[in-house]
Scaffold this active site. Structure first.
Site, PDB file in Angstrom:
ATOM      1  N   ILE A 143     -18.395   4.456   5.608  1.00  0.00           N
ATOM      2  CA  ILE A 143     -18.264   5.918   5.599  1.00  0.00           C
ATOM      3  C   ILE A 143     -18.114   6.436   4.170  1.00  0.00           C
ATOM      4  O   ILE A 143     -18.346   7.601   3.897  1.00  0.00           O
ATOM      5  CB  ILE A 143     -17.073   6.415   6.448  1.00  0.00           C
ATOM      6  N   ASP A 144     -17.714   5.539   3.240  1.00  0.00           N
ATOM      7  CA  ASP A 144     -17.424   5.978   1.865  1.00  0.00           C
ATOM      8  C   ASP A 144     -18.686   6.278   1.054  1.00  0.00           C
ATOM      9  O   ASP A 144     -18.608   6.930   0.012  1.00  0.00           O
ATOM     10  CB  ASP A 144     -16.623   4.900   1.120  1.00  0.00           C
ATOM     11  N   GLU A 239      -8.692  10.545  -1.016  1.00  0.00           N
ATOM     12  CA  GLU A 239      -7.510   9.658  -1.074  1.00  0.00           C
ATOM     13  C   GLU A 239      -7.374   8.973  -2.431  1.00  0.00           C
ATOM     14  O   GLU A 239      -6.282   8.579  -2.825  1.00  0.00           O
ATOM     15  CB  GLU A 239      -7.567   8.617   0.054  1.00  0.00           C
TER      16      GLU A 239
HETATM   17  O1  F6P Z   1     -13.921   1.733   3.481  1.00  0.00           O
HETATM   18  C1  F6P Z   1     -13.701   2.521   4.595  1.00  0.00           C
HETATM   19  C2  F6P Z   1     -12.284   2.999   4.647  1.00  0.00           C
HETATM   20  O2  F6P Z   1     -12.145   3.807   5.800  1.00  0.00           O
HETATM   21  C3  F6P Z   1     -11.789   3.721   3.395  1.00  0.00           C
HETATM   22  O3  F6P Z   1     -12.262   5.053   3.305  1.00  0.00           O
HETATM   23  C4  F6P Z   1     -10.297   3.591   3.554  1.00  0.00           C
HETATM   24  O4  F6P Z   1      -9.686   3.627   2.298  1.00  0.00           O
HETATM   25  C5  F6P Z   1     -10.141   2.225   4.174  1.00  0.00           C
HETATM   26  O5  F6P Z   1     -11.375   1.922   4.779  1.00  0.00           O
HETATM   27  C6  F6P Z   1      -9.048   2.131   5.212  1.00  0.00           C
HETATM   28  O6  F6P Z   1      -8.948   0.817   5.653  1.00  0.00           O
HETATM   29  P1  F6P Z   1      -8.105   0.322   6.910  1.00  0.00           P
HETATM   30  O7  F6P Z   1      -9.048   0.225   8.058  1.00  0.00           O
HETATM   31  O8  F6P Z   1      -7.605  -1.017   6.508  1.00  0.00           O
HETATM   32  O9  F6P Z   1      -7.025   1.304   7.175  1.00  0.00           O
END
Ligand code: F6P
Length: 365
Positions: A143-144, A239
């Site tokens: 998604i990033d 974030e």
């Molecule tokens: O890389 C996708 C993502 O959703 C990022 O945007 C976010 O920082 C991270 O994964 C969150 O990861 P987790 O699933 O470990 O909470």
């Protein structure tokens, strides 16, 4: 029917989930079976399934109805790196290389090649397995939207749509209460979701990791809007946003993960500072994993489907160690090492940033 270079293939989904994973799996299975007469085996829970031999055949019947479904029917994890696998020895947790188990399991099932659907972490593991002798092709997911070898990853458009809808909803309540609303969105070290949703949702301030901010400038923007009789403001913050000379806010560390850092918390920091600097009532919404859930948009379904079919075409042509990618309007492919090189960040002098500035959106600098 064409004669493919391989006849029995595996597929897995690794890392954080993204809307469109099922659309890729469906396209892989349908293309492999219908076009090339291949057999497809799906490994469960990312590389964990390859290590632990958790696998099942995927037929066309198994992928009926999954195109609009979020998540992944195979399961996923952002742990279980076979080259850095945690085991407990005595009272201690140590990390060992268990990649040989993968080669054993692949050979038990007669699998000749593997489709890895993942972001930079999973694709890096895919590249290491390829270097060790496994025939791998990659599909860019996240998604990033932070993979540099493709114009767009699937999952981004859906996350962007979710964030935009959130901004639309925040607008009406912000306007009614004359408040400042801060929306914290995901994106890790890249500001794509924040910038694009901020533009699509008409945010007044957008803060992204690529442009460190000065909180006084953000406060000035909010005050200036009040003077223009605009009694509310919307701030979208990625974030990974950080103040000039400061650090990103880390929420926690997940040590077994490819990238252990989990960002989060900047929305609250900004809200407190804005409330004390402007005296305006401020509220925070952290959109979190809602951005990863739900049904993929039509755009993501189509992109994911094109990637899935493209990946199987690569395998059939015997083009291994590559990743499918989007270049302009076309599906092309690049070597895996290009896919996992640098992260794809928002160009700070790019057109999107320029447009935001020309609209009067404050980027905090
Ligand atoms: O890389 C996708 C993502 O959703 C990022 O945007 C976010 O920082 C991270 O994964 C969150 O990861 P987790 O699933 O470990 O909470």
């Amino acid at each position: 029917m064409n004669r493919p270079a391989v006849r029995r293939i595996g597929v897995l989904t690794g890392g954080g989930d993204a809307p469109g994973l099922n659309a890729v799996i469906r396209a892989v299975v349908k293309t492999a079976v219908r076009e090339y007469g291949m057999t497809v085996l799906g490994f469960e829970n990312g590389f964990g399934g390859l290590i632990k031999n958790q696998v099942r055949e995927l037929t066309e019947n198994d992928v009926v109805g999954i195109l609009p479904r979020g998540g992944t029917i195979l399961g996923t994890t952002n742990r279980d790196n076979p080259f850095h696998y945690p085991v407990v020895k005595g009272n201690e947790k140590i990390f060992v290389d268990v990649s040989d188990r993968i080669f054993e399991n692949v050979s038990i099932h007669g699998i000749e090649a593997l489709v890895v659907i993942g972001g930079d972490g999973s694709l890096s593991i895919g590249k290491e397995l390829y270097d060790k002798g496994l025939k791998v092709v990659g599909v860019p997911k996240t998604i990033d939207n932070d993979l540099s070898a493709t114009d767009q990853t699937f999952g981004f458009d859906t996350a962007l749509t979710t964030a935009t809808e959130a901004i639309d909803k925040l607008h009406t309540t912000a306007e009614s209460h004359h408040r400042v609303m801060v929306l914290e969105v995901m994106g890790r070290y890249a500001g794509w979701i924040a910038l694009a949703s901020g533009l699509a949702g008409g945010a007044d301030v957008i803060l992204i990791p690529e442009i460190p901010y000065n909180i006084d400038i953000v406060a000035e923007k909010i005050n200036a809007r009040s003077q223009e009789r605009k009694k509310f403001s919307i701030i979208v913050v990625a974030e990974g946003a950080k103040p000039i000379g400061g650090e990103m806010v880390v929420n926690k560390r997940v040590e077994d993960s490819f990238d252990p850092v989990r960002l989060g918390g900047i929305g609250n920091v900004i809200a407190q500072q804005i409330e004390s600097l402007t005296g305006k009532e401020t509220r925070v919404t952290v959109l979190g994993h809602l951005q990863r859930g739900g049904s993929p948009t039509a755009y993501d379904r189509i992109l994911a489907t094109r990637y899935g079919t493209g990946a199987v075409n690569l395998l059939a042509e015997g083009k291994f160690g590559r990743m499918v990618c989007l270049k302009g309007q076309n599906i092309e492919d690049v070597p895996l090492e290009q896919a996992i090189g640098e992260l794809h960040n928002v160009p700070v002098h790019g057109e999107l940033v320029k447009v935001a500035r020309q609209l009067g959106i404050c980027l905090g600098d």
